[in-house]
Design a protein around this motif. Structure first.
Motif, mmCIF file in Angstrom:
data_model
loop_
_atom_site.group_PDB
_atom_site.id
_atom_site.type_symbol
_atom_site.label_atom_id
_atom_site.label_comp_id
_atom_site.label_asym_id
_atom_site.label_seq_id
_atom_site.Cartn_x
_atom_site.Cartn_y
_atom_site.Cartn_z
ATOM 1 N N LEU A 1 5.779 6.330 4.945
ATOM 2 C CA LEU A 1 4.464 6.294 4.291
ATOM 3 C C LEU A 1 3.600 7.320 4.993
ATOM 4 C CD1 LEU A 1 2.273 5.001 2.477
ATOM 5 C CD2 LEU A 1 1.919 3.293 4.269
ATOM 6 N N HIS B 1 -5.906 -1.905 3.884
ATOM 7 C CA HIS B 1 -4.592 -2.560 3.851
ATOM 8 C C HIS B 1 -3.494 -1.768 4.559
ATOM 9 C CE1 HIS B 1 -6.171 -5.544 1.061
ATOM 10 N NE2 HIS B 1 -6.717 -4.555 0.363
ATOM 11 N N LEU C 1 7.646 1.186 -1.929
ATOM 12 C CA LEU C 1 8.224 1.044 -0.588
ATOM 13 C C LEU C 1 9.336 0.006 -0.588
ATOM 14 C CD1 LEU C 1 4.939 1.161 1.552
ATOM 15 C CD2 LEU C 1 6.699 2.941 1.429
ATOM 16 N N ILE D 1 2.250 1.060 -4.637
ATOM 17 C CA ILE D 1 2.799 1.566 -3.374
ATOM 18 C C ILE D 1 3.751 0.537 -2.763
ATOM 19 C CG2 ILE D 1 2.207 2.130 -0.974
ATOM 20 C CD1 ILE D 1 -0.253 3.575 -1.987
ATOM 21 N N THR D 2 3.338 -0.728 -2.794
ATOM 22 C CA THR D 2 4.190 -1.788 -2.251
ATOM 23 C C THR D 2 5.512 -1.834 -3.015
ATOM 24 O OG1 THR D 2 2.175 -2.994 -1.711
ATOM 25 C CG2 THR D 2 4.243 -4.230 -1.620
ATOM 26 N N THR E 1 0.297 9.366 0.138
ATOM 27 C CA THR E 1 -0.963 8.981 -0.488
ATOM 28 C C THR E 1 -2.130 9.669 0.205
ATOM 29 O OG1 THR E 1 -2.438 7.126 -1.023
ATOM 30 C CG2 THR E 1 -1.120 6.902 0.956
ATOM 31 N N ARG F 1 -2.387 -0.314 -4.634
ATOM 32 C CA ARG F 1 -1.722 -1.117 -3.604
ATOM 33 C C ARG F 1 -0.425 -1.738 -4.115
ATOM 34 N NH1 ARG F 1 -4.469 -6.728 -1.834
ATOM 35 N NH2 ARG F 1 -2.994 -7.434 -0.244
ATOM 36 N N GLU G 1 -0.445 -3.781 6.360
ATOM 37 C CA GLU G 1 0.557 -4.426 5.502
ATOM 38 C C GLU G 1 1.443 -3.384 4.812
ATOM 39 O OE1 GLU G 1 -2.321 -6.236 2.696
ATOM 40 O OE2 GLU G 1 -0.993 -5.568 1.077
ATOM 41 N N LEU G 2 0.872 -2.213 4.506
ATOM 42 C CA LEU G 2 1.693 -1.162 3.896
ATOM 43 C C LEU G 2 2.659 -0.570 4.916
ATOM 44 C CD1 LEU G 2 -1.058 0.607 1.742
ATOM 45 C CD2 LEU G 2 0.669 -1.036 0.953
#
Lengths: 436, 436
Positions: B127, B112, B95, B91-92, B103, B88, B115-116
């Motif tokens: 994404l 999540h 981005l 990835i955040t 993914t 997580r 939020e992503l």
């Protein structure tokens, strides 16, 4: 709504698909606008006769007979007239004017795809045609985009609902070919002239489209080997059934290597035996399905309605949303991609298996003689079954299943068997697909 | 090659999927470049242990343990580590740095996703996660893009290969639940801790992803009604078989209207009876399939491998090519779209049918008594079958198939039957799906 910009959509043709497309654009306007980020305005519907009855009630002021003028002001043109002209001229006009085009016209794409792709590419417009193959089933986009990083090796589709309906009735209800065709005709599954369907022309057009997308290669419709279902008898269907197979008309696009080492593409349409536990065997009535084999992904299948106004309209709308989003976000359009330019190889180079049924004289040595014919052509038998003698002790019926071999060798084997000693007649020859 | 620009791809994780993704990027470099219009450079592979054995031989200098640093310079990040952290955070980070992310991490997306998606949207990054549901099968892109102009009404998937393998063995070979699970475990279909699979947690994660894409609505995994297959017995499988059904673990996402008129979404996972001629019934072994119903398109099905290193890698590569093409042609990325914000309705509001098996005292009036219980709850029987009495004349077994009714009423009916006069025990309750 919300100050979205407008995109002008011109619809050419208002048959069963066109009427549904118009309805969906008008009824789902707000939702489409939210998804696209722009509002679709149906600027007009070009028809031949303003007074023809329509499947859906539509505002009369939308209709026009002046297709050319309608195309002029459009951002996106949806062509659902069918046929070659004037569809071809209007699509070319639209693309040259920078409009994106959505079409379901498989005949036009099969005949003139490359020139239309080029017209689109020259101005960076988008030409999309998901509805041209297997109507509602999303197959072209997954082949082109989802499998873009994979190697497709074979595409094998039941892409003609009419012939699938006929073969399915023969299989499930024991209908004769004539009875099945009559029911199909009564239910509207067959055109007044059923030749396009039953002789495999329609499936061949779809085979060229599938092959060109799967292998990035121009595949003229004349290069598709084509056999229809008119020769299929109730006896063959019954024999297939009792041996654990079902007969389906398949459109096959395949990467193959010829016997002298040339890598190329085969595109072909013929009725073939499929094992009853193959996913394609469960495709009944007028449904379509496309079975895809890819190097990494393995086996995939896409199943759904192969015809129908609303069903086909769903695929047209998907393309329309994609084209409209491109107008909003920018970027060049997607048309055809024929960069691989692989050679098209003749059907003789294909690897397949045969099921050969023949009547023979029931004498000692007959099996050895037949085995000799096979061996001469480099073909080996996977199974030989002797069925009950027909009409007296002197004759026997044999069913030979071969191992996979070159089509040319298999065909030569059958020719040799026809004139072989002790063989009375070859009663059925069918290919067996999807086995390996 | 040809002066293409380079796109730096960072790979996080090198398990069975990651190793295949690395192989495909390295082996198909030229072809990918031709399709994308840019060259993919694998800038590194982040792993926990540099010395772990890999499925594929890969250049040693690509490996690093510093995932954070690898992410920093990347245009596209492929996350295949699994688990919540550090996936997580990485990835955040990716981005926020403007990189596109691909993914296959269904657990992370289910927990999540929103939020992503937001992090991606803030910078216009993409994404994508086709491989997170049904591995190789292109399902998310068709749902989102091909059906963009249609209304999806229901998505019904066999999305967990392990449980399908177990149920398929029980159905086809008459295995007990324990034997089938042991074979599944031996063949690697089950994790050391099989709870995630057999209790339906894995399928529930996929149900949230399917529901959110089909209905543009955030569906927390806790809102998915979940029942696993641990209660399914060989007797139930056998009874289903003889009645023309097969039991499958289904993940269902559906647009429903509650009894007080609220339009919303239901997401649920449970084993259910499917008619044997339903396309989902032919999904054997560890295969997956997703059956989709849409207003215009009608019924569609997408079928293929639900697991496997190369198979899953195919879907990852499709997303990678899409992200890479976006870098070449521009335009904002696609992440999640949750604009519809429909309410999630409880399972009690779902319309379904029950098959209820019960042992009763074989006395006059027993059927009338049971019919009375059904009627009290507004449930009507579609069929009632009395099977052979077990162990003597005093008992009988009944199988009741109901018409479609509200789940809450059906459940209340079963509760009432348990304590009803003359009913000895309720021996099986299963829902029947895909009928209508």
């Amino acid at each position: 709504m919300n100050g979205y910009r407008d995109l002008r959509v011109a619809l050419l043709g208002c048959g069963s698909v066109g009427a549904q497309v118009a309805r969906l654009i008008l009824e789902h306007g707000d939702e489409l606008a939210a998804r696209i980020g722009a509002r679709l305005t149906l600027s007009g519907i070009a028809v031949r006769n303003l007074d023809s009855p329509r499947d859906v009630e539509l505002p009369r002021e939308l209709f026009t007979t002046d297709a050319e003028r309608l195309v002029q002001g459009a951002d996106i043109v949806i062509e659902l007239m069918g046929g070659i002209e004037p569809a071809r001229a209007l699509i070319t006009q639209a693309l040259q004017g920078g409009a994106d085009v959505v079409t379901a016209n498989k005949a036009l794409l099969a005949e003139h795809g490359p020139e239309l792709f080029e017209a689109a590419e020259q101005v960076g417009a988008q030409l999309s045609y998901e509805a041209a193959v297997a109507a509602a089933i999303p197959i072209l986009r997954p082949l082109r985009e989802s499998l873009a990083g994979d190697h497709i090796t074979r595409v094998m589709g039941i892409v003609n609902g009419s012939t699938n309906y006929i073969l399915d009735r023969m299989d499930r209800f024991g209908d004769s070919a004539e009875d099945a065709a009559r029911v199909a005709s009564e239910l509207g599954f067959l055109e007044a002239d059923p030749t396009l369907d039953v002789e495999g022309y329609d499936a061949a057009q779809k085979a060229t489209i599938l092959a060109s997308i799967a292998f990035h290669t121009e595949v003229p419709v004349d290069a598709v080997h084509r056999e229809g279902i008119t020769g299929i008898t109730a006896a063959q269907v019954e024999a297939a059934k009792s041996a654990g197979y079902v007969i389906k008309l398949l459109a096959i696009a395949e990467r193959i290597t010829s016997s002298d080492g040339v890598d190329g593409v085969s595109a072909r349409v013929y009725p073939a035996l499929i094992r009853r536990d193959h996913p394609l065997a469960a495709v009944h009535e007028g449904k379509n399905a496309v079975f895809v084999e890819a190097e990494a992904a393995g086996e995939l299948m896409f199943y759904g309605a192969g015809a129908g106004g609303a069903e086909t309209a769903s695929a047209v709308l998907g393309d329309l949303v994609s084209a409209a989003r491109r107008h909003v976000v920018g970027g060049p359009g997607i048309a055809g991609s024929l960069h691989a330019e692989l050679p098209i190889l003749p059907v003789g180079e294909v690897n397949t298996a045969y099921q050969i049924m023949l009547d023979v004289r029931d004498e000692p040595g007959v099996l050895a003689a037949i085995a000799g014919v096979l061996a001469e052509h480099g073909v080996s038998a996977a199974s030989v079954e002797q069925s009950v003698a027909q009409g007296g002790g002197a004759r026997a019926s044999l069913v030979i299943g071969t191992h996979v071999a070159r089509e040319a060798d298999l065909a030569a084997t059958v020719d040799a068997l026809r004139t072989a000693d002790r063989v009375l007649s070859v009663t059925s020859v069918l290919r067996l697909e999807g086995a390996e």
